[in-house]
Design a protein around this motif. Sequence first.
Motif, mmCIF file in Angstrom:
data_model
loop_
_atom_site.group_PDB
_atom_site.id
_atom_site.type_symbol
_atom_site.label_atom_id
_atom_site.label_comp_id
_atom_site.label_asym_id
_atom_site.label_seq_id
_atom_site.Cartn_x
_atom_site.Cartn_y
_atom_site.Cartn_z
ATOM 1 N N MET A 9 -8.974 44.450 -62.594
ATOM 2 C CA MET A 9 -9.216 43.760 -64.124
ATOM 3 C C MET A 9 -9.340 45.265 -65.258
ATOM 4 S SD MET A 9 -9.217 40.720 -63.860
ATOM 5 C CE MET A 9 -9.221 39.186 -62.726
ATOM 6 N N LEU A 10 -9.512 46.420 -64.786
ATOM 7 C CA LEU A 10 -9.645 47.411 -65.578
ATOM 8 C C LEU A 10 -8.332 48.198 -65.628
ATOM 9 C CD1 LEU A 10 -13.223 48.128 -64.368
ATOM 10 C CD2 LEU A 10 -12.729 47.921 -66.821
ATOM 11 N N LEU A 11 -7.342 47.749 -65.056
ATOM 12 C CA LEU A 11 -6.032 48.463 -65.135
ATOM 13 C C LEU A 11 -5.428 48.725 -66.552
ATOM 14 C CD1 LEU A 11 -3.794 46.904 -62.306
ATOM 15 C CD2 LEU A 11 -4.585 49.429 -62.532
ATOM 16 N N GLU A 12 -5.776 47.801 -67.407
ATOM 17 C CA GLU A 12 -5.135 47.791 -68.691
ATOM 18 C C GLU A 12 -5.925 48.486 -69.789
ATOM 19 O OE1 GLU A 12 -2.975 44.345 -69.608
ATOM 20 O OE2 GLU A 12 -2.097 44.348 -67.824
ATOM 21 N N TYR A 18 -19.370 42.172 -68.481
ATOM 22 C CA TYR A 18 -19.364 40.581 -68.974
ATOM 23 C C TYR A 18 -17.905 40.164 -69.158
ATOM 24 C CZ TYR A 18 -19.767 36.343 -71.919
ATOM 25 O OH TYR A 18 -19.613 35.116 -72.391
ATOM 26 N N ASP A 19 -17.026 40.942 -69.841
ATOM 27 C CA ASP A 19 -15.585 40.667 -70.103
ATOM 28 C C ASP A 19 -14.931 40.628 -68.492
ATOM 29 O OD1 ASP A 19 -15.896 41.010 -72.672
ATOM 30 O OD2 ASP A 19 -15.407 43.299 -72.513
ATOM 31 N N ILE A 20 -15.249 41.509 -67.660
ATOM 32 C CA ILE A 20 -14.792 41.278 -66.220
ATOM 33 C C ILE A 20 -14.982 40.070 -65.732
ATOM 34 C CG2 ILE A 20 -14.743 42.253 -64.017
ATOM 35 C CD1 ILE A 20 -15.372 45.124 -65.274
ATOM 36 N N LYS A 21 -16.403 39.648 -65.851
ATOM 37 C CA LYS A 21 -16.585 38.463 -65.246
ATOM 38 C C LYS A 21 -15.803 37.175 -65.870
ATOM 39 C CE LYS A 21 -19.883 35.379 -63.567
ATOM 40 N NZ LYS A 21 -19.315 34.402 -63.492
ATOM 41 N N TYR A 67 -16.639 49.964 -69.018
ATOM 42 C CA TYR A 67 -16.035 50.704 -67.830
ATOM 43 C C TYR A 67 -14.952 51.036 -67.860
ATOM 44 C CZ TYR A 67 -20.309 48.743 -65.550
ATOM 45 O OH TYR A 67 -21.762 48.208 -65.503
ATOM 46 N N HIS A 68 -14.365 52.330 -67.345
ATOM 47 C CA HIS A 68 -13.119 52.889 -67.423
ATOM 48 C C HIS A 68 -12.836 53.382 -66.118
ATOM 49 C CE1 HIS A 68 -9.896 55.436 -68.859
ATOM 50 N NE2 HIS A 68 -10.294 56.316 -68.087
ATOM 51 N N MET A 69 -11.632 52.950 -65.529
ATOM 52 C CA MET A 69 -11.070 53.435 -64.290
ATOM 53 C C MET A 69 -10.566 54.752 -64.486
ATOM 54 S SD MET A 69 -8.222 51.827 -61.800
ATOM 55 C CE MET A 69 -8.150 50.103 -62.497
ATOM 56 N N THR A 70 -11.078 55.558 -63.596
ATOM 57 C CA THR A 70 -10.531 56.882 -63.187
ATOM 58 C C THR A 70 -9.186 56.967 -62.469
ATOM 59 O OG1 THR A 70 -11.611 57.176 -60.968
ATOM 60 C CG2 THR A 70 -13.010 57.713 -63.152
ATOM 61 N N TYR A 99 -2.254 38.099 -57.181
ATOM 62 C CA TYR A 99 -2.550 38.050 -58.692
ATOM 63 C C TYR A 99 -2.318 39.297 -59.214
ATOM 64 C CZ TYR A 99 -5.344 37.301 -62.744
ATOM 65 O OH TYR A 99 -5.770 37.257 -64.010
ATOM 66 N N PHE A 100 -2.338 40.501 -58.635
ATOM 67 C CA PHE A 100 -2.152 41.732 -59.232
ATOM 68 C C PHE A 100 -0.813 42.265 -58.866
ATOM 69 C CE2 PHE A 100 -6.932 41.605 -58.951
ATOM 70 C CZ PHE A 100 -7.091 41.876 -60.294
ATOM 71 N N PHE A 101 0.133 41.247 -58.211
ATOM 72 C CA PHE A 101 1.416 41.878 -57.547
ATOM 73 C C PHE A 101 2.485 42.460 -58.758
ATOM 74 C CE2 PHE A 101 2.314 40.702 -52.835
ATOM 75 C CZ PHE A 101 1.306 41.460 -52.522
ATOM 76 N N ASP A 102 2.349 41.984 -59.978
ATOM 77 C CA ASP A 102 3.038 42.357 -61.135
ATOM 78 C C ASP A 102 3.061 43.813 -61.370
ATOM 79 O OD1 ASP A 102 4.032 39.724 -61.834
ATOM 80 O OD2 ASP A 102 2.113 39.096 -62.793
ATOM 81 N N ASN A 103 1.630 44.309 -60.909
ATOM 82 C CA ASN A 103 1.604 45.906 -61.153
ATOM 83 C C ASN A 103 2.266 46.539 -59.824
ATOM 84 O OD1 ASN A 103 -0.455 45.760 -63.258
ATOM 85 N ND2 ASN A 103 -1.331 44.538 -62.003
ATOM 86 N N LEU A 104 3.161 46.031 -58.914
ATOM 87 C CA LEU A 104 3.631 46.700 -57.920
ATOM 88 C C LEU A 104 5.108 46.776 -58.254
ATOM 89 C CD1 LEU A 104 2.126 45.263 -54.653
ATOM 90 C CD2 LEU A 104 1.704 47.499 -55.476
ATOM 91 N N GLU A 105 5.783 47.729 -57.604
ATOM 92 C CA GLU A 105 6.842 47.975 -57.627
ATOM 93 C C GLU A 105 7.705 46.863 -56.866
ATOM 94 O OE1 GLU A 105 8.962 50.291 -59.135
ATOM 95 O OE2 GLU A 105 7.161 51.024 -59.898
ATOM 96 N N PRO A 106 8.908 46.221 -57.455
ATOM 97 C CA PRO A 106 9.503 45.203 -56.652
ATOM 98 C C PRO A 106 9.885 45.037 -55.221
ATOM 99 C CG PRO A 106 10.411 45.401 -58.708
ATOM 100 C CD PRO A 106 9.449 46.807 -58.364
#
Length: 181
Positions: A9-12, A18-21, A67-70, A99-106
């Motif tokens: 959820m923090l990728l972008e 609260y936002d994540i929930k 929260y920020h992803m490192t 659900y998150f597969f759009d972030n993977l290479e085809p």
Amino acid sequence: MLESIALGMLLERDLTGYDIKKLIENGIGVFYKASFGSLYPALKRLTQKGYLTTSEKPQGGRQKIFYHMTEKGREEFFDWLSSPMDIFEGTNTHLAKVYFFDNLEPEIREQKLLEYEINNKNYLSKLKDLEKKFDGMEHKECFYYKLSTLYYGICITQKTIQWCRHIRMQKALPDLIERER
């Protein structure tokens, strides 16, 4: 798994707990539930592991923790996302990954879905072998509801295989649904 979902959820962008929930509820909430009581400890663990950093910013007249992803968190997320989908982990786990597969290479997406489809085919074969064993059983009518769970497993596994094949080929998603007549 909640930790991996939170990272996704923090990728972008940076978010509050609260936002994540809310993103979980509105995104994958159909098949995965997370309470604030489980989310905030997960965010704390992710921060302690160095996968997230926090900052306080004003929002709506109050100071909120964002929260920020490192980079280490990104690596952890993509390791989880590209790891095999084990059919015995449960439906929620594989659906969270997809659900998150759009972030993977085809190519990686295709490979993961094909592996999952093959695993389900192997599992279906085992279920059908079990069905054959029960088929010759005496007084099986006494075990109708116990046996019904076997048939449930067969039906769900068949549909899962169909679903995998369908999304691997990126066919129109509404075609997956059988319409009532």
